[in-house]
Design an enzyme around this catalytic site. Structure first.
Site, PDB file in Angstrom:
ATOM      1  N   ASP A 264      53.866  -2.666 -46.516  1.00  0.00           N
ATOM      2  CA  ASP A 264      53.894  -1.849 -45.304  1.00  0.00           C
ATOM      3  C   ASP A 264      53.238  -2.696 -44.223  1.00  0.00           C
ATOM      4  OD1 ASP A 264      54.098   0.066 -43.404  1.00  0.00           O
ATOM      5  OD2 ASP A 264      52.913   1.591 -44.434  1.00  0.00           O
TER       6      ASP A 264
ATOM      7  N   HIS B  93      63.777   4.893 -38.479  1.00  0.00           N
ATOM      8  CA  HIS B  93      63.144   4.839 -39.800  1.00  0.00           C
ATOM      9  C   HIS B  93      64.170   5.049 -40.924  1.00  0.00           C
ATOM     10  CE1 HIS B  93      59.907   5.310 -42.759  1.00  0.00           C
ATOM     11  NE2 HIS B  93      59.045   5.006 -41.806  1.00  0.00           N
TER      12      HIS B  93
ATOM     13  N   GLU C 228      61.810  -1.636 -39.540  1.00  0.00           N
ATOM     14  CA  GLU C 228      61.602  -0.872 -38.313  1.00  0.00           C
ATOM     15  C   GLU C 228      61.240  -1.821 -37.167  1.00  0.00           C
ATOM     16  OE1 GLU C 228      58.724   2.352 -39.364  1.00  0.00           O
ATOM     17  OE2 GLU C 228      58.976   1.408 -41.328  1.00  0.00           O
TER      18      GLU C 228
ATOM     19  N   ARG D 242      50.910   3.673 -35.885  1.00  0.00           N
ATOM     20  CA  ARG D 242      49.556   4.214 -35.842  1.00  0.00           C
ATOM     21  C   ARG D 242      48.828   4.017 -34.512  1.00  0.00           C
ATOM     22  NH1 ARG D 242      51.563   3.031 -40.455  1.00  0.00           N
ATOM     23  NH2 ARG D 242      50.862   3.976 -42.404  1.00  0.00           N
TER      24      ARG D 242
ATOM     25  N   HIS E 157      52.929   8.164 -36.037  1.00  0.00           N
ATOM     26  CA  HIS E 157      54.319   8.529 -35.780  1.00  0.00           C
ATOM     27  C   HIS E 157      54.503   9.630 -34.734  1.00  0.00           C
ATOM     28  CE1 HIS E 157      55.519   5.679 -38.647  1.00  0.00           C
ATOM     29  NE2 HIS E 157      55.309   6.377 -39.743  1.00  0.00           N
TER      30      HIS E 157
END
Length: 377
Positions: A276, A207, A341, A113, A133
């Protein structure tokens, strides 16, 4: 023995359950390393190729030039059976559709972000096409060029892309290469490299969605995860970091010792429907180090993640939906896979206290991540 007799014998072996042992023995036999290239279609008039890499153990990795994506990884379980351990699709059309949640994609120019779609660099404000992204048409939606590399009996595919000045609102002509190498010890090595002719933020990652059960479990909640991090980034709605770094101790984000992904899931769902979160890794040297481990008890598979990056984002597949059908026409399920990631921190360009993510014309960006696949008997 004629074909009819052979057929009867094979049927009998199936009834006895012996064929599984035969396949296990074949999986354990030495294979010849190979690369296969195949044209699988076009996206926006550009040819898209699939590469299949196989090492001496029989492990396979499939890549496509659309999104420089890992589409399949096939490894042995504790019984020697070969299965896919990542989510994917059956067709190029699905990868190029809105159904694709960055499956195995290379993500950039800036992964994760950037607040308010804006940043200021060298006195100039830039407005992007999206806050996440890399933009509406980030690297995951581009067709990359590719070439095969063979060195010391190890197989690689190098993918390259030129992101032009102004692409999705970013400054500078950015040349990027991502090299995927399948080693004979079952390491999948990803090497990133980039140069630019103007200062620009850069955060690259992959990803891939992992389910190490190989199809034995539709969810990944029983996978045991260890993250080599004592801190994480505080975040607000939308997983945007606040800029604060918090300790994991006595929180649901403590994976300093093995813990199943599902154990504290309900406690974190109030934030992002699941995990997340960006972990601040203990290793901040820029040298390769172990970042995370995942162990799946049904299959015995273990994944080790090494990286030169300072952070790793753990995403527990919170928005995977049964409405979307993946490989072999099997519907996805919420928490059916997880992502690890490796990357610099989200919104670093707007957070001076975070490690630098600006690449300048005099510099060469390099980064390495290794996904190592092991088996516990």
């Amino acid at each position: 023995m004629n074909k009819f007799q052979l057929s009867i014998c094979l049927s009998f072996l199936v009834l006895l359950g012996v064929t599984e042992n035969i396949f296990a023995q074949n999986a354990n036999s030495v294979k010849k390393p190979s690369i296969n290239k195949e044209l699988i279609g076009q996206v926006n008039g550009e040819d898209v190729f699939q590469y299949t890499l196989q090492n001496k153990t029989g492990m396979q990795v499939q890549l496509i030039t659309y999104g420089a994506a890992i589409t399949n990884i096939i490894t042995q379980d504790k019984n020697g059976k070969m299965n896919s351990v990542v989510l994917g699709f059956d067709s190029l059309a699905q990868y190029a559709s809105n159904e694709n949640s960055l499956m195995g994609s290379t993500v950039g120019r800036v992964a994760n972000r950037i607040s308010n779609k804006k940043f200021t660099l060298e006195g100039k404000e830039y407005t992007l096409s999206s806050d996440i992204h890399g933009g509406v048409n980030g690297f995951d939606k581009r067709v990359w060029k590719a070439k095969e590399l063979i060195k010391k009996n190890e197989l690689s595919v190098e993918m390259t892309y030129l992101s032009k000045d102004g692409d999705e609102g970013f400054p500078g002509n950015l040349s990027v290469s991502v090299t995927f190498t399948l080693k004979n010890n079952n390491d999948l090595v990803i090497d990133y490299k980039a140069t630019t002719d103007k200062a620009t933020p850069l955060v690259l990652t992959n990803h891939t969605y992992f389910n190490l059960s190989g199809g034995k479990d539709t969810k990944a909640l029983n996978t045991e995860l260890t993250v080599f991090a004592d801190q994480f980034l505080e975040f607000r709605d939308g997983s945007l970091p606040t800029g604060k770094i918090l300790n994991v101790k006595e929180t649901s984000f403590d994976f300093t010792s093995p813990k199943t992904i599902g154990k504290d899931m309900e406690k974190v769902q109030q934030y992002t429907n699941g995990y997340d979160v960006t972990f601040v890794l203990r290793n901040q040297t820029g040298k390769l180090a172990l970042a995370a481990k995942a162990y799946e008890p049904l299959s015995g598979r273990e994944l080790e993640v090494y990286t030169t990056e300072p952070g790793v984002v753990f995403y527990s597949g919170n928005w995977l939906s049964e409405k979307v059908k993946g490989r072999n026409n099997v519907p996805y399920t919420k928490n059916g896979a997880f992502c690890l990631e490796t990357m610099h921190y989200p919104n670093s360009i707007n957070t001076p206290a975070f490690p630098n993510t600006v690449l300048r014309p005099t510099e060469i960006f390099t980064s390495q991540t290794i996904y190592r696949f092991l088996v516990r008997k």
